[in-house]
Design an enzyme around this catalytic site. Structure first.
Site, PDB file in Angstrom:
ATOM      1  N   ASP A   8       5.668   4.854  -0.112  1.00 49.30           N
ATOM      2  CA  ASP A   8       6.417   5.168   1.101  1.00 49.30           C
ATOM      3  C   ASP A   8       7.898   4.990   0.782  1.00 49.30           C
ATOM      4  OD1 ASP A   8       6.938   2.441   1.205  1.00 49.30           O
ATOM      5  OD2 ASP A   8       6.046   2.111   3.177  1.00 49.30           O
ATOM      6  N   CYS A  65       4.597   0.277  -1.840  1.00 53.53           N
ATOM      7  CA  CYS A  65       5.348   0.236  -0.584  1.00 53.53           C
ATOM      8  C   CYS A  65       6.271  -0.979  -0.653  1.00 53.53           C
ATOM      9  CB  CYS A  65       4.423   0.228   0.639  1.00 53.53           C
ATOM     10  SG  CYS A  65       3.331  -1.191   0.795  1.00 53.53           S
ATOM     11  N   THR A  67       5.964  -4.143   0.480  1.00 53.72           N
ATOM     12  CA  THR A  67       5.265  -5.362   0.065  1.00 53.72           C
ATOM     13  C   THR A  67       4.019  -5.087  -0.770  1.00 53.72           C
ATOM     14  OG1 THR A  67       3.922  -5.280   2.065  1.00 53.72           O
ATOM     15  CG2 THR A  67       5.987  -6.570   2.171  1.00 53.72           C
ATOM     16  N   ILE A  69       1.309  -4.587   0.697  1.00 56.19           N
ATOM     17  CA  ILE A  69       0.218  -5.033   1.576  1.00 56.19           C
ATOM     18  C   ILE A  69      -0.390  -3.861   2.346  1.00 56.19           C
ATOM     19  CG2 ILE A  69      -0.377  -6.479   3.552  1.00 56.19           C
ATOM     20  CD1 ILE A  69       1.905  -8.385   2.661  1.00 56.19           C
ATOM     21  N   MET A  71      -0.289  -0.673   1.755  1.00 58.93           N
ATOM     22  CA  MET A  71      -0.968   0.251   0.841  1.00 58.93           C
ATOM     23  C   MET A  71      -2.327  -0.300   0.418  1.00 58.93           C
ATOM     24  SD  MET A  71       0.523   3.128   0.273  1.00 58.93           S
ATOM     25  CE  MET A  71       2.040   4.045  -0.070  1.00 58.93           C
ATOM     26  N   HIS A  98     -11.912  -8.267 -14.494  1.00 63.80           N
ATOM     27  CA  HIS A  98     -13.024  -8.765 -13.670  1.00 63.80           C
ATOM     28  C   HIS A  98     -13.383  -7.847 -12.501  1.00 63.80           C
ATOM     29  CE1 HIS A  98     -13.002 -13.314 -14.862  1.00 63.80           C
ATOM     30  NE2 HIS A  98     -13.063 -12.509 -15.905  1.00 63.80           N
ATOM     31  N   ARG A 132     -21.529  -9.528 -15.848  1.00 63.98           N
ATOM     32  CA  ARG A 132     -21.739 -10.083 -14.506  1.00 63.98           C
ATOM     33  C   ARG A 132     -20.756  -9.506 -13.484  1.00 63.98           C
ATOM     34  NH1 ARG A 132     -18.710 -13.513 -17.476  1.00 63.98           N
ATOM     35  NH2 ARG A 132     -17.029 -14.692 -16.503  1.00 63.98           N
ATOM     36  N   HIS A 133     -19.617  -9.055 -13.967  1.00 67.70           N
ATOM     37  CA  HIS A 133     -18.617  -8.499 -13.045  1.00 67.70           C
ATOM     38  C   HIS A 133     -19.057  -7.143 -12.493  1.00 67.70           C
ATOM     39  CE1 HIS A 133     -16.166 -11.787 -14.300  1.00 67.70           C
ATOM     40  NE2 HIS A 133     -16.254 -11.405 -15.570  1.00 67.70           N
TER      41      HIS A 133
HETATM   42  C1  RB5 Z   1       8.051  -0.297   5.533  1.00 66.11           C
HETATM   43  O1  RB5 Z   1       9.145  -0.822   6.176  1.00 66.11           O
HETATM   44  C2  RB5 Z   1       7.080  -1.389   5.130  1.00 66.11           C
HETATM   45  O2  RB5 Z   1       6.447  -1.888   6.248  1.00 66.11           O
HETATM   46  C3  RB5 Z   1       6.085  -0.872   4.139  1.00 66.11           C
HETATM   47  O3  RB5 Z   1       6.759  -0.402   3.010  1.00 66.11           O
HETATM   48  C4  RB5 Z   1       5.084  -1.868   3.604  1.00 66.11           C
HETATM   49  O4  RB5 Z   1       5.716  -3.015   3.159  1.00 66.11           O
HETATM   50  C5  RB5 Z   1       3.946  -2.161   4.491  1.00 66.11           C
HETATM   51  O5  RB5 Z   1       3.029  -2.914   4.148  1.00 66.11           O
END
Ligand code: RB5
Length: 140
Positions: A8, A65, A67, A69, A71, A98, A132-133
């Site tokens: 993004d 992105c 963070t 997170i 994505m 793993h 095992r993985h």
């Molecule tokens: C965009 O501002 C931000 O929220 C996005 O890049 C990402 O970090 C979301 O998890």
């Protein structure tokens, strides 16, 4: 290897650096956007990359992105996608060894380009240990 890559607006700069590195390493990079700094919604880019991996058009995917997170949450909604959000080298390696991660998620506002590039090098070259993985990843 053919690699699908998407981001993004928060991941645009790091995507360029990672794409250049992958090309240097001899990989074919398939860009799934975004391609401008305008604010966009990350789930659509996650979907596009995951569909390319699940269809076999690309061997693996990388999603970036701010963070990592959002994505990773979006990518892991797709059955067959094992997306790993990593911020350092150990988990980048272990996600392959793993967990047989087929998507790597990076947070461009969390890590710098130098670390990200080292992580991508490790992630691209680490083989799945299977054994095992394999049983464990078949449980989800
Ligand atoms: C965009 O501002 C931000 O929220 C996005 O890049 C990402 O970090 C979301 O998890």
């Amino acid at each position: 290897m053919k690699i699908a890559i998407g981001c993004d607006h928060g991941g645009l700069g790091l995507k360029a650096a990672v794409s250049a590195l992958l090309a240097t390493l001899g990989h074919e990079v398939v860009n799934h956007g975004c391609d401008s700094p305008d604010s966009v919604d990350y789930p659509g880019f996650a979907q596009s990359v995951c569909e390319a991996v699940l269809a076999g058009r690309c061997a693996r995917g990388i999603l970036i992105c701010g963070t990592g997170i959002g994505m990773s949450m979006a990518a892991n909604r797709f059955k067959g996608i094992r997306a790993a959000l990593c911020h350092e080298l150990f988990t980048a390696r272990m996600s392959r060894e793993h967990n047989n991660a087929n998507v790597l998620c990076l947070g461009a506002r969390v890590i710098g380009p130098g670390l990200a590039e080292e992580m991508v090098r490790v992630w691209m070259t680490t083989e799945f240990a299977a054994g095992r993985h394999q049983r464990r990843i078949e449980m989800f």
